[in-house]
Design a protein around this motif. Structure first.
Motif, PDB file in Angstrom:
ATOM      1  N   GLU A  20      26.324  29.739 -89.774  1.00 60.54           N
ATOM      2  CA  GLU A  20      26.808  30.798 -88.882  1.00 60.54           C
ATOM      3  C   GLU A  20      27.418  31.942 -89.688  1.00 60.54           C
ATOM      4  N   THR A  21      28.145  31.592 -90.751  1.00 57.52           N
ATOM      5  CA  THR A  21      28.705  32.619 -91.631  1.00 57.52           C
ATOM      6  C   THR A  21      27.600  33.434 -92.297  1.00 57.52           C
ATOM      7  N   ASP A  23      24.590  33.921 -91.387  1.00 54.03           N
ATOM      8  CA  ASP A  23      23.863  34.760 -90.428  1.00 54.03           C
ATOM      9  C   ASP A  23      24.512  36.133 -90.276  1.00 54.03           C
ATOM     10  N   THR A  24      25.835  36.181 -90.384  1.00 55.47           N
ATOM     11  CA  THR A  24      26.528  37.471 -90.235  1.00 55.47           C
ATOM     12  C   THR A  24      26.504  38.289 -91.525  1.00 55.47           C
ATOM     13  N   LEU A  95      33.428  34.891 -90.094  1.00 55.95           N
ATOM     14  CA  LEU A  95      32.318  35.765 -89.732  1.00 55.95           C
ATOM     15  C   LEU A  95      32.592  37.211 -90.120  1.00 55.95           C
ATOM     16  N   LYS A  97      32.001  41.115 -89.324  1.00 57.88           N
ATOM     17  CA  LYS A  97      31.664  41.950 -88.178  1.00 57.88           C
ATOM     18  C   LYS A  97      30.496  42.864 -88.540  1.00 57.88           C
ATOM     19  N   PRO A  98      29.721  43.306 -87.567  1.00 61.16           N
ATOM     20  CA  PRO A  98      28.614  44.239 -87.858  1.00 61.16           C
ATOM     21  C   PRO A  98      29.119  45.485 -88.577  1.00 61.16           C
TER      22      PRO A  98
END
Length: 341
Positions: A20-21, A23-24, A95, A97-98
């Protein structure tokens, strides 16, 4: 071409979270950004999970160590394998952020030696916000080497989280790192051991922290009562007044701290015998510290939760810890619900 930025992750047994990490992060990589992952000999499926990203993107590299060497040394090894001018010491379960990578790259103007990336803190499932930002700044701010006191006071609580650190690789390599192996905060030692770096803080949070998931959580009493204070108070270039604003030199002398750790299951007879029995203290302090260690944990949890509910509702992370304790009472759960999680 030498990358402008290397995102460096040290990981251990995080197969359930690291995908999950990544992926960001991977979607934000550019030709001048690489991702370096050092695995301290994980025994779960971390290697399999990371391997999928390595196979799909040449900008991702993976180093698996033959045995665990500790988080401080693993991050140091990650920096040694990195090729970037700057290294971002990212965590393995939080994560981005975008737009975070582009924003950090824009802050690397060639003069700054350290960028501190602000972060928000959320519950372990990311469902609730515990802190909107760890650095209480509305706008970006800069610190000169002469501003060591101000840098520590403004950013130390954020710096206890390694993922906020983006540091000039040559600055890191020139400092003593080995002296801080085992401290769990090698990056803080690198920053404050002597002349502090030219620093820029990005005020807007670019990282979301998954609070309560740290590998060191079971060692919280040792870390926050001994390791962290010992490190903070070791820095000769920072005033005692500034250090005292971050933590007491010996926080284990504070009964309220002992009660909180008893309430969440981090302080009991074993911790007293291991850490406090040999510490010099008055008869009254010794009796109090022993009494708290022997106190029924559910009673301590109810007492601490009631106090937070009545007088310290701003202490959201403490309330969350109390509600997630194995000794949590209906009081703890009620206070947590009223706080929104």
């Amino acid at each position: 071409m030498q990358p402008r930025l290397s995102i460096c992750i040290a990981t251990l047994n995080r197969g359930a979270y690291i995908g999950e990490t990544l992926d960001t992060i991977v979607g934000q990589l550019r030709d001048d950004v690489e991702l370096v992952i050092v695995d301290g000999a994980s025994k779960d499926d971390t290697q399999v999970v990371v391997g999928r990203y390595v196979a799909a993107d040449a900008r991702v590299s993976y180093v698996r160590l033959p045995k665990a060497s500790g988080v401080d040394q693993d991050y140091d090894l990650a920096v040694s394998h990195a090729r970037g001018e700057y290294c971002w010491l990212m965590t393995d379960d939080d994560l981005l952020k975008p737009g975070a990578v582009d924003r950090v790259l824009a802050a690397l103007d060639g003069n700054v030696e350290l960028v501190i990336v602000n972060t928000e803190v959320r519950t372990i499932d990311f469902g609730g916000t515990l802190r909107g930002a760890l650095v209480a700044k509305q706008d970006d701010v800069e610190y000169a080497p002469a501003d060591a006191d101000r840098l520590l006071v403004d950013t130390a609580h954020a710096l206890s989280f390694i993922g906020c650190v983006v540091i000039l690789r040559s600055f890191w390599i020139a400092r003593d790192r080995a002296a801080y192996y085992g401290s769990l905060f090698v990056h803080v030692g690198v920053i404050f051991q002597s002349r502090t770096p030219r620093t820029r803080v990005i005020a807007k949070p670019l990282i979301t922290i998954r609070y309560g998931n740290a590998m060191w959580t079971p060692r919280g009493f040792e870390i926050w009562m001994f390791k962290w204070p010992s490190l903070v108070w070791s820095f000769a270039g920072v005033s005692e007044a500034a250090k005292a604003r971050i933590c007491a030199r010996e926080p284990w002398r504070q009964p309220q701290k002992l009660l909180l750790y008893r309430s969440i299951g981090g302080y009991a007879r074993g911790e007293y015998d291991r850490y406090l029995a040999a510490c010099p203290m008055t008869t009254t302090k010794r009796l109090l510290s022993r009494t708290i260690a022997w106190m029924p944990p559910r009673f301590a949890n109810a007492l601490s939760s009631l106090y937070c509910g009545l007088f310290a509702r701003h202490a959201r992370m403490n309330i969350y810890d109390l509600s997630r304790s194995p000794h949590a009472t209906f009081v703890a759960r009620a206070v947590a619900r009223s706080a929104g999680y």
